[in-house]
Design a protein around this motif. Structure first.
Motif, PDB file in Angstrom:
ATOM      1  N   THR A  10       0.847  -1.211   0.000  1.00 51.81           N
ATOM      2  CA  THR A  10       0.000   0.000   0.000  1.00 51.81           C
ATOM      3  C   THR A  10       0.880   1.257   0.000  1.00 51.81           C
ATOM      4  O   THR A  10       0.548   2.242  -0.654  1.00 51.81           O
ATOM      5  N   LEU A  11       2.020   1.208   0.724  1.00 53.20           N
ATOM      6  CA  LEU A  11       2.930   2.374   0.732  1.00 53.20           C
ATOM      7  C   LEU A  11       3.430   2.638  -0.687  1.00 53.20           C
ATOM      8  O   LEU A  11       3.488   3.780  -1.145  1.00 53.20           O
ATOM      9  N   GLU A  12       3.797   1.552  -1.367  1.00 53.15           N
ATOM     10  CA  GLU A  12       4.338   1.677  -2.715  1.00 53.15           C
ATOM     11  C   GLU A  12       3.280   2.203  -3.691  1.00 53.15           C
ATOM     12  O   GLU A  12       3.539   3.135  -4.456  1.00 53.15           O
ATOM     13  N   ARG A  13       2.099   1.625  -3.613  1.00 49.12           N
ATOM     14  CA  ARG A  13       1.031   2.042  -4.537  1.00 49.12           C
ATOM     15  C   ARG A  13       0.611   3.493  -4.294  1.00 49.12           C
ATOM     16  O   ARG A  13       0.365   4.244  -5.236  1.00 49.12           O
ATOM     17  N   ALA A  14       0.551   3.878  -3.017  1.00 45.63           N
ATOM     18  CA  ALA A  14       0.169   5.262  -2.718  1.00 45.63           C
ATOM     19  C   ALA A  14       1.255   6.213  -3.228  1.00 45.63           C
ATOM     20  O   ALA A  14       0.953   7.280  -3.764  1.00 45.63           O
ATOM     21  N   GLY A  15       2.526   5.792  -3.079  1.00 41.11           N
ATOM     22  CA  GLY A  15       3.658   6.599  -3.566  1.00 41.11           C
ATOM     23  C   GLY A  15       3.623   6.756  -5.081  1.00 41.11           C
ATOM     24  O   GLY A  15       3.976   7.804  -5.612  1.00 41.11           O
ATOM     25  N   GLU A  16       3.192   5.691  -5.767  1.00 39.92           N
ATOM     26  CA  GLU A  16       3.084   5.769  -7.236  1.00 39.92           C
ATOM     27  C   GLU A  16       1.951   6.709  -7.650  1.00 39.92           C
ATOM     28  O   GLU A  16       2.068   7.455  -8.617  1.00 39.92           O
ATOM     29  N   ALA A  17       0.873   6.692  -6.863  1.00 38.26           N
ATOM     30  CA  ALA A  17      -0.292   7.521  -7.204  1.00 38.26           C
ATOM     31  C   ALA A  17      -0.034   8.995  -6.896  1.00 38.26           C
ATOM     32  O   ALA A  17      -0.588   9.881  -7.536  1.00 38.26           O
ATOM     33  N   CYS A  18       0.836   9.250  -5.912  1.00 38.52           N
ATOM     34  CA  CYS A  18       1.075  10.640  -5.494  1.00 38.52           C
ATOM     35  C   CYS A  18       2.466  10.729  -4.869  1.00 38.52           C
ATOM     36  O   CYS A  18       2.728  10.109  -3.832  1.00 38.52           O
ATOM     37  N   ALA A  19       3.353  11.505  -5.510  1.00 36.22           N
ATOM     38  CA  ALA A  19       4.744  11.563  -5.055  1.00 36.22           C
ATOM     39  C   ALA A  19       4.866  12.211  -3.672  1.00 36.22           C
ATOM     40  O   ALA A  19       5.735  11.833  -2.885  1.00 36.22           O
TER      41      ALA A  19
END
Ligand code: HEM
Length: 129
Positions: A10-19
Motif C-alpha cells: 500500500t505504501l508503494e502504490r500510494a507513492g506511485e499515485a502521489c509523489a
C-alpha cells in the motif's frame, strides 16, 4: 501475502499515485479534527509537518520489522504530544489519516486484505502505550 507485505504494497502504490502525499494526509487529519490545524501555524514552511510524517513512516516500518526502538519512539511521542494538546487517544488519528489517504489514493485497487492489514497495524499502534 503477509500483513507486512500488504502494508508495504500500500505504501508503494500510494507513492506511485502521489509523489508527495503530505498535503493530502494533513488535510485528512484536519478534517478529522479541525482544531489541530492551528497547532501548526508556526510551521510556515511545512518543515515540522514533513519531519513528523517521516517519523510516522519510520515508526510504521519499524513496527513491521518488530523494532523495539520504534515502539519506544511511538510511546514517548504519544506521551510528549500531551504537551502540544494532543491527547494520548487522539495521537492515533495521524496514522488513521495516513490509512484513509492511502485508501483514497489506491482507489478501486484497495482490497479487503489491505483494509484488514491496516486495521491490524492500527490495533498494534494502539497497543503501544
Ligand atoms: C493527531 C496526531 C498529531 C498531532 C495533532 C501532532 C501535532 C504536532 C505538533 C503541533 C508538532 C509541533 C510541535 C512544536 O514544534 O511546537 C508536532 C511535532 C512532532 N510530531 Fe506530532 N502530532 C501528531 C501525531 C504524531 C505522531 C503519530 C508522530 C510519530 C510517531 C508524531 C511525531 C512528531 C515529531 C517527530 C515532531 C517533531 C518534528 C520536528 O520538529 O522535527 N506526531 N506534532
Amino acid at each position: 501475502m503477509l500483513q507486512t507485505e500488504i502494508i508495504l504494497d500500500t505504501l508503494e502504490r500510494a507513492g506511485e499515485a502521489c509523489a508527495d502525499p503530505a498535503p493530502l494526509i494533513y488535510a485528512r487529519l484536519f478534517q478529522l479534527r479541525p482544531e489541530f490545524e492551528k497547532l501548526f501555524v508556526m510551521d510556515t514552511d511545512g518543515g515540522v509537518r514533513g519531519s513528523m510524517l517521516e517519523t510516522c513512516f519510520t515508526a510504521i516500518l519499524g513496527l513491521l520489522e518488530n523494532s523495539p526502538t520504534q515502539r519506544v519512539i511511538i510511546s514517548s511521542s504519544r506521551f510528549a504530544h500531551g504537551g502540544y494538546g494532543v491527547s494520548e487517544a487522539d495521537f492515533e488519528l495521524m496514522f488513521i489519516a495516513i490509512r484513509d489517504t492511502f485508501r483514497e489514493l489506491i482507489g478501486d485497487a484497495w482490497t479487503p486484505a489491505m483494509e484488514a492489514a491496516w486495521a491490524g497495524l492500527l490495533a498494534e499502534i494502539t497497543a503501544v502505550q
